[in-house]
Design a protein around this motif. Structure first.
Motif, PDB file in Angstrom:
ATOM      1  N   HIS A   1      -1.493   9.420  -7.198  1.00 37.91           N
ATOM      2  CA  HIS A   1      -2.208  10.584  -7.718  1.00 37.91           C
ATOM      3  C   HIS A   1      -3.674  10.543  -7.294  1.00 37.91           C
ATOM      4  CE1 HIS A   1      -1.990  14.182 -10.109  1.00 37.91           C
ATOM      5  NE2 HIS A   1      -3.109  13.876 -10.731  1.00 37.91           N
ATOM      6  N   VAL A   2      -3.871  10.271  -6.003  1.00 39.83           N
ATOM      7  CA  VAL A   2      -5.209  10.142  -5.429  1.00 39.83           C
ATOM      8  C   VAL A   2      -5.276  10.988  -4.159  1.00 39.83           C
ATOM      9  CG1 VAL A   2      -6.737   8.524  -4.193  1.00 39.83           C
ATOM     10  CG2 VAL A   2      -5.718   7.865  -6.384  1.00 39.83           C
ATOM     11  N   LYS A   3      -6.450  11.542  -3.887  1.00 38.73           N
ATOM     12  CA  LYS A   3      -6.694  12.233  -2.626  1.00 38.73           C
ATOM     13  C   LYS A   3      -7.892  11.583  -1.943  1.00 38.73           C
ATOM     14  CE  LYS A   3      -9.619  15.880  -4.607  1.00 38.73           C
ATOM     15  NZ  LYS A   3      -9.827  17.348  -4.740  1.00 38.73           N
TER      16      LYS A   3
ATOM     17  N   ILE B   1       0.862  -1.170   0.000  1.00 39.87           N
ATOM     18  CA  ILE B   1       0.000   0.000   0.000  1.00 39.87           C
ATOM     19  C   ILE B   1       0.906   1.229   0.000  1.00 39.87           C
ATOM     20  CG2 ILE B   1      -1.981  -1.117   1.088  1.00 39.87           C
ATOM     21  CD1 ILE B   1      -1.106  -0.011   3.771  1.00 39.87           C
ATOM     22  N   PRO B   2       0.423   2.386  -0.453  1.00 34.86           N
ATOM     23  CA  PRO B   2       1.275   3.577  -0.477  1.00 34.86           C
ATOM     24  C   PRO B   2       1.883   3.850   0.900  1.00 34.86           C
ATOM     25  CG  PRO B   2      -0.741   3.975  -1.703  1.00 34.86           C
ATOM     26  CD  PRO B   2      -0.910   2.643  -1.032  1.00 34.86           C
ATOM     27  N   ALA B   3       3.166   4.190   0.914  1.00 33.40           N
ATOM     28  CA  ALA B   3       3.864   4.398   2.183  1.00 33.40           C
ATOM     29  C   ALA B   3       5.106   5.233   1.942  1.00 33.40           C
ATOM     30  CB  ALA B   3       4.242   3.053   2.815  1.00 33.40           C
ATOM     31  N   GLY B   4       5.622   5.808   3.013  1.00 35.81           N
ATOM     32  CA  GLY B   4       6.836   6.587   2.885  1.00 35.81           C
ATOM     33  C   GLY B   4       7.387   6.997   4.232  1.00 35.81           C
ATOM     34  N   LEU B   5       8.591   7.554   4.204  1.00 39.31           N
ATOM     35  CA  LEU B   5       9.290   7.949   5.425  1.00 39.31           C
ATOM     36  C   LEU B   5       8.756   9.268   5.973  1.00 39.31           C
ATOM     37  CD1 LEU B   5      12.990   7.275   4.354  1.00 39.31           C
ATOM     38  CD2 LEU B   5      11.548   5.813   5.774  1.00 39.31           C
ATOM     39  N   LEU B   6       8.921   9.432   7.290  1.00 41.16           N
ATOM     40  CA  LEU B   6       8.723  10.729   7.929  1.00 41.16           C
ATOM     41  C   LEU B   6      10.056  11.464   7.833  1.00 41.16           C
ATOM     42  CD1 LEU B   6       6.660   9.543  11.018  1.00 41.16           C
ATOM     43  CD2 LEU B   6       5.815  10.970   9.141  1.00 41.16           C
ATOM     44  N   ASP B   7      10.234  12.196   6.764  1.00 40.46           N
ATOM     45  CA  ASP B   7      11.536  12.779   6.443  1.00 40.46           C
ATOM     46  C   ASP B   7      11.928  13.937   7.349  1.00 40.46           C
ATOM     47  OD1 ASP B   7      10.622  12.230   3.083  1.00 40.46           O
ATOM     48  OD2 ASP B   7      12.153  11.117   4.168  1.00 40.46           O
ATOM     49  N   VAL B   8      10.935  14.626   7.908  1.00 39.97           N
ATOM     50  CA  VAL B   8      11.204  15.815   8.708  1.00 39.97           C
ATOM     51  C   VAL B   8      10.881  15.530  10.171  1.00 39.97           C
ATOM     52  CG1 VAL B   8      10.652  18.257   9.031  1.00 39.97           C
ATOM     53  CG2 VAL B   8      10.596  17.260   6.728  1.00 39.97           C
ATOM     54  N   PRO B   9      11.814  15.755  11.095  1.00 39.60           N
ATOM     55  CA  PRO B   9      11.525  15.532  12.518  1.00 39.60           C
ATOM     56  C   PRO B   9      10.289  16.311  12.964  1.00 39.60           C
ATOM     57  CG  PRO B   9      13.875  15.901  12.195  1.00 39.60           C
ATOM     58  CD  PRO B   9      13.212  16.199  10.878  1.00 39.60           C
ATOM     59  N   GLY B  10       9.376  15.626  13.661  1.00 38.00           N
ATOM     60  CA  GLY B  10       8.158  16.275  14.112  1.00 38.00           C
ATOM     61  C   GLY B  10       7.092  16.433  13.053  1.00 38.00           C
ATOM     62  N   GLU B  11       7.323  15.888  11.854  1.00 37.78           N
ATOM     63  CA  GLU B  11       6.357  16.026  10.759  1.00 37.78           C
ATOM     64  C   GLU B  11       5.020  15.404  11.139  1.00 37.78           C
ATOM     65  OE1 GLU B  11       6.132  15.196   5.945  1.00 37.78           O
ATOM     66  OE2 GLU B  11       7.555  14.060   7.164  1.00 37.78           O
ATOM     67  N   ASN B  12       3.951  16.076  10.785  1.00 39.45           N
ATOM     68  CA  ASN B  12       2.615  15.559  11.042  1.00 39.45           C
ATOM     69  C   ASN B  12       2.392  14.325  10.171  1.00 39.45           C
ATOM     70  OD1 ASN B  12      -0.327  15.211  10.734  1.00 39.45           O
ATOM     71  ND2 ASN B  12      -0.441  17.080  11.953  1.00 39.45           N
ATOM     72  N   PRO B  13       2.119  13.165  10.772  1.00 38.27           N
ATOM     73  CA  PRO B  13       1.995  11.933   9.972  1.00 38.27           C
ATOM     74  C   PRO B  13       0.835  11.960   8.988  1.00 38.27           C
ATOM     75  CG  PRO B  13       1.411  11.536  12.267  1.00 38.27           C
ATOM     76  CD  PRO B  13       2.016  12.898  12.215  1.00 38.27           C
ATOM     77  N   LEU B  14      -0.246  12.652   9.318  1.00 37.31           N
ATOM     78  CA  LEU B  14      -1.360  12.744   8.372  1.00 37.31           C
ATOM     79  C   LEU B  14      -0.929  13.476   7.111  1.00 37.31           C
ATOM     80  CD1 LEU B  14      -4.284  12.448   7.464  1.00 37.31           C
ATOM     81  CD2 LEU B  14      -4.813  14.539   8.775  1.00 37.31           C
ATOM     82  N   HIS B  15      -0.199  14.567   7.283  1.00 40.96           N
ATOM     83  CA  HIS B  15       0.265  15.317   6.114  1.00 40.96           C
ATOM     84  C   HIS B  15       1.207  14.458   5.263  1.00 40.96           C
ATOM     85  CE1 HIS B  15      -0.435  19.221   8.642  1.00 40.96           C
ATOM     86  NE2 HIS B  15      -1.550  18.617   8.312  1.00 40.96           N
ATOM     87  N   ALA B  16       2.057  13.696   5.931  1.00 44.32           N
ATOM     88  CA  ALA B  16       2.973  12.812   5.204  1.00 44.32           C
ATOM     89  C   ALA B  16       2.191  11.739   4.450  1.00 44.32           C
ATOM     90  CB  ALA B  16       3.952  12.167   6.172  1.00 44.32           C
ATOM     91  N   ALA B  17       1.155  11.181   5.068  1.00 43.48           N
ATOM     92  CA  ALA B  17       0.345  10.152   4.411  1.00 43.48           C
ATOM     93  C   ALA B  17      -0.384  10.715   3.197  1.00 43.48           C
ATOM     94  CB  ALA B  17      -0.646   9.562   5.413  1.00 43.48           C
ATOM     95  N   GLN B  18      -0.922  11.910   3.328  1.00 43.39           N
ATOM     96  CA  GLN B  18      -1.600  12.542   2.195  1.00 43.39           C
ATOM     97  C   GLN B  18      -0.632  12.781   1.049  1.00 43.39           C
ATOM     98  OE1 GLN B  18      -3.096  15.870   4.466  1.00 43.39           O
ATOM     99  NE2 GLN B  18      -5.147  14.973   4.632  1.00 43.39           N
ATOM    100  N   ARG B  19       0.587  13.175   1.383  1.00 40.91           N
ATOM    101  CA  ARG B  19       1.613  13.387   0.361  1.00 40.91           C
ATOM    102  C   ARG B  19       1.951  12.085  -0.358  1.00 40.91           C
ATOM    103  NH1 ARG B  19       5.940  14.668   3.524  1.00 40.91           N
ATOM    104  NH2 ARG B  19       6.622  12.501   3.468  1.00 40.91           N
ATOM    105  N   GLU B  20       2.117  10.998   0.395  1.00 47.78           N
ATOM    106  CA  GLU B  20       2.475   9.721  -0.214  1.00 47.78           C
ATOM    107  C   GLU B  20       1.362   9.202  -1.121  1.00 47.78           C
ATOM    108  OE1 GLU B  20       5.372   8.372  -0.233  1.00 47.78           O
ATOM    109  OE2 GLU B  20       6.227   9.816   1.181  1.00 47.78           O
ATOM    110  N   LEU B  21       0.114   9.370  -0.700  1.00 47.51           N
ATOM    111  CA  LEU B  21      -0.999   8.916  -1.529  1.00 47.51           C
ATOM    112  C   LEU B  21      -1.034   9.686  -2.841  1.00 47.51           C
ATOM    113  CD1 LEU B  21      -3.462   7.052  -1.711  1.00 47.51           C
ATOM    114  CD2 LEU B  21      -4.821   8.870  -0.641  1.00 47.51           C
ATOM    115  N   TYR B  22      -0.751  10.970  -2.775  1.00 48.81           N
ATOM    116  CA  TYR B  22      -0.704  11.788  -3.991  1.00 48.81           C
ATOM    117  C   TYR B  22       0.481  11.391  -4.874  1.00 48.81           C
ATOM    118  CZ  TYR B  22       0.873  15.682  -6.856  1.00 48.81           C
ATOM    119  OH  TYR B  22       1.341  16.435  -7.896  1.00 48.81           O
ATOM    120  N   GLU B  23       1.673  11.280  -4.278  1.00 52.86           N
ATOM    121  CA  GLU B  23       2.872  11.025  -5.072  1.00 52.86           C
ATOM    122  C   GLU B  23       2.869   9.640  -5.714  1.00 52.86           C
ATOM    123  OE1 GLU B  23       6.290  11.721  -2.652  1.00 52.86           O
ATOM    124  OE2 GLU B  23       6.023  13.900  -2.600  1.00 52.86           O
ATOM    125  N   GLU B  24       2.392   8.634  -4.989  1.00 47.83           N
ATOM    126  CA  GLU B  24       2.478   7.269  -5.495  1.00 47.83           C
ATOM    127  C   GLU B  24       1.264   6.850  -6.309  1.00 47.83           C
ATOM    128  OE1 GLU B  24       3.505   4.555  -2.364  1.00 47.83           O
ATOM    129  OE2 GLU B  24       5.514   5.387  -2.153  1.00 47.83           O
TER     130      GLU B  24
END
Length: 208
Positions: free
Chosen positions: A103-105, A78-101
């Motif tokens: 192209h879905v929101k 399933i779409p997944a990715g690293l938390l690249d930035v310390p303290g990054e909001n995981p929801l924002h990271a998940a939304q980014r991964e779904l878009y990048e991998e």
């Protein structure tokens, strides 16, 4: 007895980092055991990850097939990715991964489950989200590279994925845990009782 994981940290007499990579490193700690002996423990230090079980209106999960060099296999995931930035909001990271991998929101987000992938040898923590009310993302597709450039996308019925997990045909940690957690939630209190997308995550505290 309360069945719940709890925070605890044993004394560390010494620590070193013999390897530092681009995203992860290897650490060696000298840890004091309950009987007083000191033992060496090697483990991978990981920034943490997010994964997205994206469920469409036809009860299909969005999955992708990607080459994973350490295991020499192409795995359905399933779409997944690293938390690249310390303290990054995981929801924002998940939304980014779904878009990048893919192209879905998604409009509806819940926390499906939180896991440590291999706590005996790595401190990686993963938050797996359930995303619903899917639609095509706006704008141009994200330009992928390396292994991601060879990815295949598919939408597979939940029931088929459950059967394939139990048959030993699918092995990706996040896909297996996510799909079985989805099935368990449905058979339990229902998907709408899952934790909100911004639920606290002690393993990887984040900024709101």
């Amino acid at each position: 007895m309360t069945i719940r994981d709890t925070a605890e940290e044993w004394e560390i007499r010494a620590t070193e980092t013999p390897f530092r990579g681009k995203k992860t490193s290897v650490r060696t700690d000298e840890v004091v055991m309950p009987d007083g002996t000191v033992v060496s423990r090697d483990y991978q230090v990981h920034p943490g990850s997010v994964a997205v079980l994206a469920l469409d209106d036809e009860d299909r999960v969005l999955v992708l097939r990607q080459y994973r060099h350490p295991v020499r296999q192409k795995l359905w995931e399933i779409p997944a990715g690293l938390l690249d930035v310390p303290g990054e909001n995981p929801l924002h990271a998940a939304q980014r991964e779904l878009y990048e991998e893919a192209h879905v929101k998604a409009e509806d987000w819940r926390v499906l489950t939180d896991v440590y992938t291999t706590p005996g040898g790595c401190d990686e923590a993963v938050r797996i989200f359930l995303a619903r009310e899917l639609s095509e993302a706006e704008g141009e597709r994200f330009q992928v590279e390396d292994e991601e450039a060879d990815m295949e996308l598919a939408r597979v019925p939940v029931a088929d994925l459950v059967r394939k997990v139990l048959a030993g045909d699918l092995h990706n940690n996040c896909l297996v845990v996510g799909v079985l957690s989805l099935a368990a939630a449905r058979n339990g209190d229902g998907l709408d009782t899952l934790r909100p997308a911004q639920a606290p995550w002690p393993a990887r505290p984040f900024d709101a």
